[in-house]
Design an enzyme around this catalytic site. Structure first.
Site, PDB file in Angstrom:
ATOM      1  N   THR A 134       0.813  -1.211   0.000  1.00  0.00           N
ATOM      2  CA  THR A 134       0.000   0.000   0.000  1.00  0.00           C
ATOM      3  C   THR A 134       0.851   1.267   0.000  1.00  0.00           C
ATOM      4  O   THR A 134       1.992   1.254   0.477  1.00  0.00           O
ATOM      5  CB  THR A 134      -0.898  -0.002   1.266  1.00  0.00           C
ATOM      6  OG1 THR A 134      -1.492   1.275   1.426  1.00  0.00           O
ATOM      7  CG2 THR A 134      -0.095  -0.282   2.530  1.00  0.00           C
ATOM      8  N   ASP A 135       0.264   2.361  -0.468  1.00  0.00           N
ATOM      9  CA  ASP A 135       0.962   3.654  -0.405  1.00  0.00           C
ATOM     10  C   ASP A 135       1.084   4.167   1.032  1.00  0.00           C
ATOM     11  O   ASP A 135       1.855   5.087   1.308  1.00  0.00           O
ATOM     12  CB  ASP A 135       0.261   4.700  -1.290  1.00  0.00           C
ATOM     13  CG  ASP A 135      -1.199   4.966  -0.909  1.00  0.00           C
ATOM     14  OD1 ASP A 135      -1.720   4.325   0.017  1.00  0.00           O
ATOM     15  OD2 ASP A 135      -1.815   5.843  -1.561  1.00  0.00           O
ATOM     16  N   GLU A 136       0.293   3.583   1.956  1.00  0.00           N
ATOM     17  CA  GLU A 136       0.299   4.103   3.331  1.00  0.00           C
ATOM     18  C   GLU A 136       1.640   3.904   4.029  1.00  0.00           C
ATOM     19  O   GLU A 136       1.908   4.535   5.050  1.00  0.00           O
ATOM     20  CB  GLU A 136      -0.821   3.447   4.155  1.00  0.00           C
ATOM     21  CG  GLU A 136      -2.175   3.727   3.556  1.00  0.00           C
ATOM     22  CD  GLU A 136      -3.337   3.515   4.515  1.00  0.00           C
ATOM     23  OE1 GLU A 136      -3.096   3.402   5.726  1.00  0.00           O
ATOM     24  OE2 GLU A 136      -4.473   3.472   4.042  1.00  0.00           O
ATOM     25  N   TYR A 159      -1.736  -0.470  11.016  1.00  0.00           N
ATOM     26  CA  TYR A 159      -1.886  -1.153   9.719  1.00  0.00           C
ATOM     27  C   TYR A 159      -0.689  -0.852   8.820  1.00  0.00           C
ATOM     28  O   TYR A 159      -0.050  -1.765   8.295  1.00  0.00           O
ATOM     29  CB  TYR A 159      -3.189  -0.709   9.030  1.00  0.00           C
ATOM     30  CG  TYR A 159      -3.230  -1.058   7.554  1.00  0.00           C
ATOM     31  CD1 TYR A 159      -3.340  -2.372   7.132  1.00  0.00           C
ATOM     32  CD2 TYR A 159      -3.126  -0.052   6.584  1.00  0.00           C
ATOM     33  CE1 TYR A 159      -3.354  -2.694   5.776  1.00  0.00           C
ATOM     34  CE2 TYR A 159      -3.150  -0.365   5.226  1.00  0.00           C
ATOM     35  CZ  TYR A 159      -3.258  -1.687   4.831  1.00  0.00           C
ATOM     36  OH  TYR A 159      -3.260  -2.002   3.488  1.00  0.00           O
ATOM     37  N   LYS A 163       2.272  -3.299   7.266  1.00  0.00           N
ATOM     38  CA  LYS A 163       2.534  -3.483   5.831  1.00  0.00           C
ATOM     39  C   LYS A 163       3.975  -3.083   5.507  1.00  0.00           C
ATOM     40  O   LYS A 163       4.656  -3.736   4.706  1.00  0.00           O
ATOM     41  CB  LYS A 163       1.545  -2.668   4.987  1.00  0.00           C
ATOM     42  CG  LYS A 163       0.108  -3.142   5.034  1.00  0.00           C
ATOM     43  CD  LYS A 163      -0.120  -4.550   4.484  1.00  0.00           C
ATOM     44  CE  LYS A 163       0.045  -4.651   3.001  1.00  0.00           C
ATOM     45  NZ  LYS A 163      -0.347  -6.004   2.500  1.00  0.00           N
TER      46      LYS A 163
HETATM   47  P1  NAD Z   1      -9.733  -7.408   2.253  1.00  0.00           P
HETATM   48  O1  NAD Z   1      -9.746  -7.125   3.713  1.00  0.00           O
HETATM   49  O2  NAD Z   1     -10.936  -7.153   1.433  1.00  0.00           O
HETATM   50  O3  NAD Z   1      -9.323  -8.938   2.003  1.00  0.00           O
HETATM   51  C1  NAD Z   1      -8.324  -9.572   2.728  1.00  0.00           C
HETATM   52  C2  NAD Z   1      -8.489 -11.075   2.524  1.00  0.00           C
HETATM   53  O4  NAD Z   1      -7.440 -11.732   3.250  1.00  0.00           O
HETATM   54  C3  NAD Z   1      -9.807 -11.621   3.051  1.00  0.00           C
HETATM   55  O5  NAD Z   1     -10.392 -12.474   2.084  1.00  0.00           O
HETATM   56  C4  NAD Z   1      -9.415 -12.394   4.298  1.00  0.00           C
HETATM   57  O6  NAD Z   1     -10.256 -13.506   4.569  1.00  0.00           O
HETATM   58  C5  NAD Z   1      -8.000 -12.822   3.958  1.00  0.00           C
HETATM   59  N1  NAD Z   1      -7.193 -13.065   5.162  1.00  0.00           N
HETATM   60  C6  NAD Z   1      -7.071 -12.242   6.249  1.00  0.00           C
HETATM   61  N2  NAD Z   1      -6.272 -12.824   7.159  1.00  0.00           N
HETATM   62  C7  NAD Z   1      -5.885 -14.011   6.648  1.00  0.00           C
HETATM   63  C8  NAD Z   1      -5.053 -15.063   7.115  1.00  0.00           C
HETATM   64  N3  NAD Z   1      -4.490 -15.004   8.339  1.00  0.00           N
HETATM   65  N4  NAD Z   1      -4.838 -16.128   6.326  1.00  0.00           N
HETATM   66  C9  NAD Z   1      -5.418 -16.196   5.087  1.00  0.00           C
HETATM   67  N5  NAD Z   1      -6.234 -15.255   4.603  1.00  0.00           N
HETATM   68  C10 NAD Z   1      -6.462 -14.171   5.377  1.00  0.00           C
HETATM   69  O7  NAD Z   1      -8.480  -6.598   1.708  1.00  0.00           O
HETATM   70  P2  NAD Z   1      -8.250  -5.829   0.326  1.00  0.00           P
HETATM   71  O8  NAD Z   1      -8.732  -4.450   0.471  1.00  0.00           O
HETATM   72  O9  NAD Z   1      -8.721  -6.669  -0.791  1.00  0.00           O
HETATM   73  O10 NAD Z   1      -6.656  -5.773   0.322  1.00  0.00           O
HETATM   74  C11 NAD Z   1      -5.890  -6.839  -0.237  1.00  0.00           C
HETATM   75  C12 NAD Z   1      -4.420  -6.500  -0.141  1.00  0.00           C
HETATM   76  O11 NAD Z   1      -4.162  -5.294  -0.850  1.00  0.00           O
HETATM   77  C13 NAD Z   1      -3.936  -6.270   1.284  1.00  0.00           C
HETATM   78  O12 NAD Z   1      -2.645  -6.810   1.400  1.00  0.00           O
HETATM   79  C14 NAD Z   1      -3.900  -4.747   1.422  1.00  0.00           C
HETATM   80  O13 NAD Z   1      -2.925  -4.341   2.355  1.00  0.00           O
HETATM   81  C15 NAD Z   1      -3.531  -4.347   0.014  1.00  0.00           C
HETATM   82  N6  NAD Z   1      -3.985  -3.010  -0.411  1.00  0.00           N
HETATM   83  C16 NAD Z   1      -5.305  -2.653  -0.265  1.00  0.00           C
HETATM   84  C17 NAD Z   1      -5.736  -1.405  -0.725  1.00  0.00           C
HETATM   85  C18 NAD Z   1      -7.174  -0.969  -0.603  1.00  0.00           C
HETATM   86  O14 NAD Z   1      -7.485   0.177  -0.923  1.00  0.00           O
HETATM   87  N7  NAD Z   1      -8.098  -1.822  -0.189  1.00  0.00           N
HETATM   88  C19 NAD Z   1      -4.822  -0.546  -1.317  1.00  0.00           C
HETATM   89  C20 NAD Z   1      -3.478  -0.937  -1.451  1.00  0.00           C
HETATM   90  C21 NAD Z   1      -3.086  -2.194  -1.002  1.00  0.00           C
HETATM   91  O1  TDX Z   2     -16.250   6.281   8.286  1.00  0.00           O
HETATM   92  C1  TDX Z   2     -15.260   6.784   7.730  1.00  0.00           C
HETATM   93  N1  TDX Z   2     -15.143   8.146   7.682  1.00  0.00           N
HETATM   94  C2  TDX Z   2     -14.091   8.786   7.112  1.00  0.00           C
HETATM   95  O2  TDX Z   2     -14.018  10.018   7.087  1.00  0.00           O
HETATM   96  C3  TDX Z   2     -14.224   5.990   7.129  1.00  0.00           C
HETATM   97  C4  TDX Z   2     -14.300   4.480   7.149  1.00  0.00           C
HETATM   98  C5  TDX Z   2     -13.168   6.637   6.548  1.00  0.00           C
HETATM   99  N2  TDX Z   2     -13.080   7.999   6.550  1.00  0.00           N
HETATM  100  C6  TDX Z   2     -11.908   8.645   5.928  1.00  0.00           C
HETATM  101  C7  TDX Z   2     -10.575   8.128   6.418  1.00  0.00           C
HETATM  102  C8  TDX Z   2      -9.693   8.273   5.203  1.00  0.00           C
HETATM  103  O3  TDX Z   2      -9.156   9.591   5.151  1.00  0.00           O
HETATM  104  O4  TDX Z   2     -11.941   8.338   4.535  1.00  0.00           O
HETATM  105  C9  TDX Z   2     -10.634   8.070   4.021  1.00  0.00           C
HETATM  106  C10 TDX Z   2     -10.591   6.667   3.453  1.00  0.00           C
HETATM  107  O5  TDX Z   2     -10.736   5.780   4.537  1.00  0.00           O
HETATM  108  P1  TDX Z   2     -10.685   4.174   4.363  1.00  0.00           P
HETATM  109  O6  TDX Z   2     -11.685   3.784   3.343  1.00  0.00           O
HETATM  110  O7  TDX Z   2     -10.763   3.573   5.724  1.00  0.00           O
HETATM  111  O8  TDX Z   2      -9.250   3.978   3.693  1.00  0.00           O
HETATM  112  P2  TDX Z   2      -7.767   4.351   4.175  1.00  0.00           P
HETATM  113  O9  TDX Z   2      -7.685   4.510   5.627  1.00  0.00           O
HETATM  114  O10 TDX Z   2      -7.324   5.513   3.326  1.00  0.00           O
HETATM  115  O11 TDX Z   2      -6.979   3.012   3.752  1.00  0.00           O
HETATM  116  C11 TDX Z   2      -7.301   2.340   2.515  1.00  0.00           C
HETATM  117  O12 TDX Z   2      -6.386   2.631   1.504  1.00  0.00           O
HETATM  118  C12 TDX Z   2      -5.110   2.050   1.572  1.00  0.00           C
HETATM  119  C13 TDX Z   2      -7.404   0.826   2.701  1.00  0.00           C
HETATM  120  O13 TDX Z   2      -8.293   0.537   3.766  1.00  0.00           O
HETATM  121  C14 TDX Z   2      -6.075   0.199   2.943  1.00  0.00           C
HETATM  122  O14 TDX Z   2      -6.185  -1.221   2.991  1.00  0.00           O
HETATM  123  C15 TDX Z   2      -5.169   0.564   1.810  1.00  0.00           C
HETATM  124  O15 TDX Z   2      -3.894   0.046   2.027  1.00  0.00           O
END
Ligand code: NAD
Ligand code: TDX
Length: 351
Positions: A134-136, A159, A163
């Site tokens: 992630t970019d975080e 988190y 990562k």
């Molecule tokens: P998600 O939470 O939707 O899915 C995570 C999946 O991992 C789930 O299916 C869960 O059951 C599985 N999981 C969790 N713990 C586990 C374990 N111990 N063993 C096996 N499986 C397990 O997450 P997502 O948003 O799809 O993110 C996927 C990946 O991409 C993550 O590594 C996250 O850090 C990264 N990522 C997410 C975002 C975003 O915006 N969502 C952005 C950049 C990177």
């Molecule tokens: O209820 C809310 N109110 C609010 O203001 C929630 C859930 C979020 N927010 C804000 C927090 C953030 O500034 O909105 C923005 C986006 O929040 P999230 O959807 O929780 O995402 P973020 O915290 O930016 O992280 C996401 O992007 C990077 C994903 O959850 C991560 O898995 C990914 O790595």
């Protein structure tokens, strides 16, 4: 039938993982895709109903923290590549339970690295370990600037610290043991099948049910948004063409202040639900800020664009509209994932 590759995709029942699994299963019938997922609250096999009977697809329910189990399945299926997405992924949950994030994101990643290492013992031809990050990990930007691949890591939430740590272990295994890795760091994804704890699906669900939209702080935090299908395309490209031991940033060139995004979402929802103009915005409620809330993320995705030819294909307006349509057409999916344990989380988080 023998397959050209045996690919393990972890976390394939989650949001980004399910779009990635679908893309690989449908695009590469000569690859066998093994989807390993523990099916936590975020994992949902309903996301993959359309491909579950495909001959080149196998689901394995298992936990990446379970060392013996993971070693056993590596020996049984002899995965030559790993695309690792399994993680605890929600920042707010990491604030409530940081240790769970270290266990899954750091130790779980190490368990996979060790299993890959012990299976192939340096025979790295045609093998790769692709870590999705992630970019975080880069921390927070001020009003200007963008994250590049050489920006120093500076994580602020449990988190992002977990990562960042897992990224470091992947790189360290590359340097120390020669393990062939590639890492991508992507910005905020949105699209169908995202669990309604993240901003966009949470707010869509709340608007449907006329519930308050909890905006943290003043709503001025800024994120770069990418449609999940464009992320899956980038993952495909990096998996096949990315250079070993390289990192690529992936982003949407699409920055939004939270409050502006929420207002656009409200407008589209009013139109789609046939509600009077301004109804959605009336639900906006400013609440206490997230502790350690990063102000701004912005990705410079020049490297993947110039070197691999990737760029996003879906505009934000189109992607958001398609996402809303998906949730409106899949109310059963929403109902299923928002029952039970979700209700307890929601109450603890917002009340
Ligand atoms: P998600 O939470 O939707 O899915 C995570 C999946 O991992 C789930 O299916 C869960 O059951 C599985 N999981 C969790 N713990 C586990 C374990 N111990 N063993 C096996 N499986 C397990 O997450 P997502 O948003 O799809 O993110 C996927 C990946 O991409 C993550 O590594 C996250 O850090 C990264 N990522 C997410 C975002 C975003 O915006 N969502 C952005 C950049 C990177
Ligand atoms: O209820 C809310 N109110 C609010 O203001 C929630 C859930 C979020 N927010 C804000 C927090 C953030 O500034 O909105 C923005 C986006 O929040 P999230 O959807 O929780 O995402 P973020 O915290 O930016 O992280 C996401 O992007 C990077 C994903 O959850 C991560 O898995 C990914 O790595």
């Amino acid at each position: 039938m023998s397959f050209a590759k045996n690919i393990l995709i972890t976390g394939g029942a989650g949001f980004i993982g399910s779009h990635t699994v679908r893309r690989f299963v449908n695009t590469y019938p000569d690859y066998h895709i093994y989807n390993l997922d523990a099916l936590t609250y975020a994992g949902n096999l309903e996301n993959l109903i359309d491909i579950e009977d495909k001959k080149n697809y196998t689901f394995i329910q298992g936990d990446i923290r379970n060392e013996k189990y993971i070693n056993d399945i590596f020996n049984e299926y002899r995965f030559d590549s790993v695309i690792h997405l399994a993680a605890e992924s929600h920042v707010d949950r990491s604030i409530n339970d940081p240790l769970a994030f270290a266990k899954t994101n750091v130790l779980g990643t190490m368990v996979l690295l060790n299993a890959f290492l012990s299976l192939w013992k340096g025979d790295w031809e045609e093998k790769r370990f692709y870590h999705i990050s992630t970019d975080e990990v880069y921390g927070s930007l001020g009003e200007t600037g963008q994250f590049t691949e050489i920006t120093a890591y500076d994580p602020n939430s449990p988190y992002s610290a977990s990562k960042a740590s897992s990224d470091h272990f992947v790189r360290a295994y590359g340097e120390t043991y020669g393990l062939p890795y590639v890492i991508t760091n992507c910005s905020n994804n949105y699209g169908p099948n995202q669990f309604p704890e993240k901003l966009i699906p949470l707010f869509i669900n709340n608007i449907i049910h006329n519930k308050p939209l909890p905006v943290y702080g003043e709503g001025i935090n800024t994120r770069d948004w990418l449609y999940v299908i464009d992320h899956a395309m980038a993952i495909d490209l990096v998996f096949h063409k990315g250079m070993i031991k390289e990192t690529y940033n992936i982003g949407g060139f699409n920055e939004w202040k939270n409050i502006d995004l929420v207002k656009m979402l409200c407008k589209q929802m009013d139109e789609k639900l046939g509600r009077k103009k301004g109804r959605g915005e009336e639900l906006i409620t400013y609440i206490k800020d997230r502790p350690g809330h990063d102000l701004r993320y912005a990705i410079d995705a020049t490297k993947i664009n110039k070197e691999l030819g990737w760029s996003p294909t879906v505009t934000f307006e189109e992607g958001l509209s398609q996402t809303i349509d998906w949730y409106l057409n899949n109310t059963d999916w929403l109902k299923n994932v928002t029952s039970g344990a979700y209700q307890n989380y929601y109450k603890a988080q917002y009340h």
